[in-house]
Write a protein that holds these residues in place. Structure first.
Motif, PDB file in Angstrom:
ATOM      1  N   ASN A   1       0.832  -1.220   0.000  1.00 31.96           N
ATOM      2  CA  ASN A   1       0.000   0.000   0.000  1.00 31.96           C
ATOM      3  C   ASN A   1       0.858   1.258   0.000  1.00 31.96           C
ATOM      4  O   ASN A   1       0.507   2.265  -0.620  1.00 31.96           O
ATOM      5  N   ASN A   2       1.986   1.201   0.691  1.00 32.43           N
ATOM      6  CA  ASN A   2       2.883   2.364   0.738  1.00 32.43           C
ATOM      7  C   ASN A   2       3.542   2.644  -0.605  1.00 32.43           C
ATOM      8  O   ASN A   2       4.008   3.762  -0.846  1.00 32.43           O
TER       9      ASN A   2
ATOM     10  N   GLN B   1       2.143   2.937  -3.342  1.00 30.81           N
ATOM     11  CA  GLN B   1       1.244   3.634  -4.257  1.00 30.81           C
ATOM     12  C   GLN B   1       1.826   4.986  -4.670  1.00 30.81           C
ATOM     13  O   GLN B   1       1.479   5.518  -5.720  1.00 30.81           O
ATOM     14  N   HIS B   2       2.703   5.534  -3.823  1.00 29.48           N
ATOM     15  CA  HIS B   2       3.331   6.808  -4.166  1.00 29.48           C
ATOM     16  C   HIS B   2       4.321   6.599  -5.310  1.00 29.48           C
ATOM     17  O   HIS B   2       5.180   5.702  -5.251  1.00 29.48           O
ATOM     18  N   ALA B   3       4.219   7.418  -6.341  1.00 34.26           N
ATOM     19  CA  ALA B   3       4.987   7.211  -7.571  1.00 34.26           C
ATOM     20  C   ALA B   3       6.491   7.198  -7.331  1.00 34.26           C
ATOM     21  O   ALA B   3       7.208   6.341  -7.873  1.00 34.26           O
ATOM     22  N   ARG B   4       6.987   8.135  -6.541  1.00 31.91           N
ATOM     23  CA  ARG B   4       8.440   8.223  -6.336  1.00 31.91           C
ATOM     24  C   ARG B   4       8.964   7.020  -5.564  1.00 31.91           C
ATOM     25  O   ARG B   4      10.031   6.481  -5.873  1.00 31.91           O
ATOM     26  N   LYS B   5       8.203   6.545  -4.575  1.00 31.73           N
ATOM     27  CA  LYS B   5       8.620   5.362  -3.837  1.00 31.73           C
ATOM     28  C   LYS B   5       8.583   4.128  -4.733  1.00 31.73           C
ATOM     29  O   LYS B   5       9.477   3.274  -4.672  1.00 31.73           O
TER      30      LYS B   5
ATOM     31  N   CYS C   1      15.041   5.954   0.285  1.00 30.80           N
ATOM     32  CA  CYS C   1      13.842   6.673   0.745  1.00 30.80           C
ATOM     33  C   CYS C   1      14.229   7.741   1.774  1.00 30.80           C
ATOM     34  O   CYS C   1      13.689   8.855   1.766  1.00 30.80           O
TER      35      CYS C   1
ATOM     36  N   LEU D   1      14.346  11.076  -0.566  1.00 32.55           N
ATOM     37  CA  LEU D   1      12.998  11.599  -0.359  1.00 32.55           C
ATOM     38  C   LEU D   1      12.825  12.257   1.007  1.00 32.55           C
ATOM     39  O   LEU D   1      11.785  12.863   1.277  1.00 32.55           O
TER      40      LEU D   1
ATOM     41  N   GLN E   1       5.803  15.778   1.144  1.00 29.46           N
ATOM     42  CA  GLN E   1       5.796  14.341   1.456  1.00 29.46           C
ATOM     43  C   GLN E   1       6.706  14.044   2.639  1.00 29.46           C
ATOM     44  O   GLN E   1       6.345  13.265   3.536  1.00 29.46           O
TER      45      GLN E   1
ATOM     46  N   CYS F   1       4.979  15.273   5.920  1.00 26.44           N
ATOM     47  CA  CYS F   1       3.877  14.395   6.350  1.00 26.44           C
ATOM     48  C   CYS F   1       4.407  13.062   6.863  1.00 26.44           C
ATOM     49  O   CYS F   1       3.895  12.499   7.836  1.00 26.44           O
ATOM     50  N   ASP F   2       5.464  12.554   6.211  1.00 21.38           N
ATOM     51  CA  ASP F   2       6.054  11.297   6.649  1.00 21.38           C
ATOM     52  C   ASP F   2       6.688  11.444   8.024  1.00 21.38           C
ATOM     53  O   ASP F   2       6.590  10.548   8.870  1.00 21.38           O
TER      54      ASP F   2
END
Length: 475
Positions: free
Chosen positions: A163-164, A166-170, A209, A213, A304, A307-308
């Protein structure tokens, strides 16, 4: 009763009174990578070692009233733990040019013996001096992010990771380790080299990550900060795509020896012998805790990352939820009764913005803090700088006066050029979308100040943290 017996009883009473004056406290220091744990402990120890004669601690009542008599390092109680490298940190700060102390990646410990005059009249009648043995323990905040794993099966964890992505960059960063899963028959006999290669690729993904990121909510936490487990097979596991988690066929023995079987076993072993072990060996023994939070770097890195970081910090606060039905209460018996949330690096913004920094941190941790206070843990939120690297002042622009900071930027370490900067406005509340579209905040890391052996390190509000975390122990 004979006079000699009365004398012996009196001496015994005096001895017991003096013993009761010797107290012990275990203070834990944590935070996510880059929050400044090493700098905080180095400064705290420095203030206490030099504080009796050369203190800069007006907010610490005991020191202000000249009741603090001194401190010295003594052997730490747990010989199997690494010693916190205070001397190495001070050598870095005293070098030419000065360097920040090297960060730590595991548990370390240091003990100080603090001597003081009791503030209470009752205690003063028993003894003119008393002792507090202060154990300071450093550990990575990332390790607390593993607590939710205890409520997950391997399959649930795989679904959570999927599910995590789903973020394009990840998802883009995950391509290298996911490519190694192509064609892998998870029900076939496992090959240790293949497991190690894929686990290494997954670990590299987690590091990217963090580094590219600016993310903090990394699981499992020991993969990026392994401590003493570096290179151990216990870290040679990884999540599989949920589509590969179908029920296997064949004998139970064959299932256990398959890739899926070994991954499930290592996941459960990690939960039992790494996650639970940390809470049993360390967390339940902490009396007081400070959680350092770098609110500034995520403001630089973007929405991002911010929020993370908020997600990670609130996940860390779950470790202080001691309710009767909580996982922690069921498995362990924590005893932390005071907790400080500190926005670190306050010297990297102008003084009038410190209140905004505290307000921002308060909103970041609002949900987790409510649970903590409900459990009866006393809390305080503050902004501090463990080692102050800047000077505040004013600059004139077009006839107007603006607050600014003066210091040596890390990028100017070679030239030692002093720069005056205005970092921009810190939002006093959780940033709205327009902040990220046109924000003018720029956090610039500064070089450490030059230290010497005779003066306490410059700081902002270390004394406020000492007063809240330790003050009641000196009464």
């Amino acid at each position: 009763m004979s006079p000699s017996r009365l004398s012996r009883l009196g001496a015994k009473a005096d001895e017991l009174a003096k013993l009761s004056m010797d107290k012990q406290l275990r203070l834990a220091v944590t935070g996510l990578s880059g929050a400044g744990k090493t700098a905080f402990i180095t400064s705290l120890v420095n203030q206490l070692l030099l504080g009796a004669e050369n203190h800069q601690l007006p907010l610490w009542t005991l020191a202000r009233k000249q009741g603090f008599l001194g401190a010295k390092r003594v052997p730490q109680p747990h010989l199997h733990l690494a010693s916190f490298d205070y001397l190495g940190g001070m050598q870095a700060l005293q070098s030419q040019p000065p360097r920040w102390p090297s960060p730590t990646d595991g548990v370390s410990e240091l003990r100080l013996k603090l001597r003081y005059s009791p503030q209470s009249l009752i205690w003063r009648k028993l003894s003119h001096t008393a002792t507090l043995n202060l154990d300071i323990v450093d550990y990575p905040g990332e390790w607390l992010l593993d607590l939710p794993l205890l409520d997950m099966s391997y399959q649930q964890w795989c679904e959570h990771i999927a599910n995590n992505l789903q973020h394009a960059r990840k998802a883009e960063l995950a391509q290298s380790w996911q490519a190694l899963l192509q064609g892998l028959d998870v029900h076939s006999p496992a090959d240790e080299n293949t497991l190690a290669d894929i686990a290494k690729a997954y670990t590299e993904y987690l590091h990217r990550c963090k580094d590219e990121l600016g993310l903090h909510h990394i699981q499992p936490g020991r993969f990026v900060l392994p401590g003493e487990l570096a290179g151990a097979p216990i870290l040679a596991f990884f999540p599989l795509p949920p589509a590969l988690l179908s029920e296997p066929s064949g004998s139970r023995k064959a299932q256990k020896a398959s890739y899926l079987g070994l991954l499930e076993q290592r996941f459960e072993y990690y939960k039992e012998h790494v996650v639970k072990q940390f809470y049993r060996q360390h967390f339940v023994k902490f009396d007081r805790q400070i959680v350092l939070v770098d609110c500034l770097s995520p403001l630089n890195s973007g929405h991002q990352s911010f929020c993370d970081m908020q997600l990670a910090i609130n996940q860390i606060l779950h470790s202080f939820n001691y309710g009767k039905t909580s996982l922690l209460r069921r498995l362990f018996a924590p005893k932390i009764d005071k907790l400080v949330f500190a926005a670190s690096k306050a010297d990297h913004v102008t003084p009038e913005q410190h209140d905004k920094l505290v307000q921002l941190l308060s909103q970041l941790i609002a949900e987790g803090k409510r649970h903590v206070k409900f459990e009866g843990i006393s809390t305080q939120t503050m902004a501090l700088a463990s080692i102050k690297a800047t000077q505040s002042g004013k600059v004139q622009i077009n006839g107007q006066s603006f607050s600014a900071l003066k210091g040596i930027l890390q990028s100017d370490a070679d030239s030692q050029k002093v720069t005056t900067v205005f970092p921009g406005e810190v939002p006093a509340s959780l940033p709205k979308p327009e902040f990220w579209q046109q924000q003018g905040f720029e956090f610039s890391p500064f070089q450490a100040p030059q230290a010497n052996s005779f003066e306490a390190l410059p700081h902002i509000r270390i004394d406020q943290a000492i007063e809240f975390l330790l003050g009641d122990k000196f009464k």
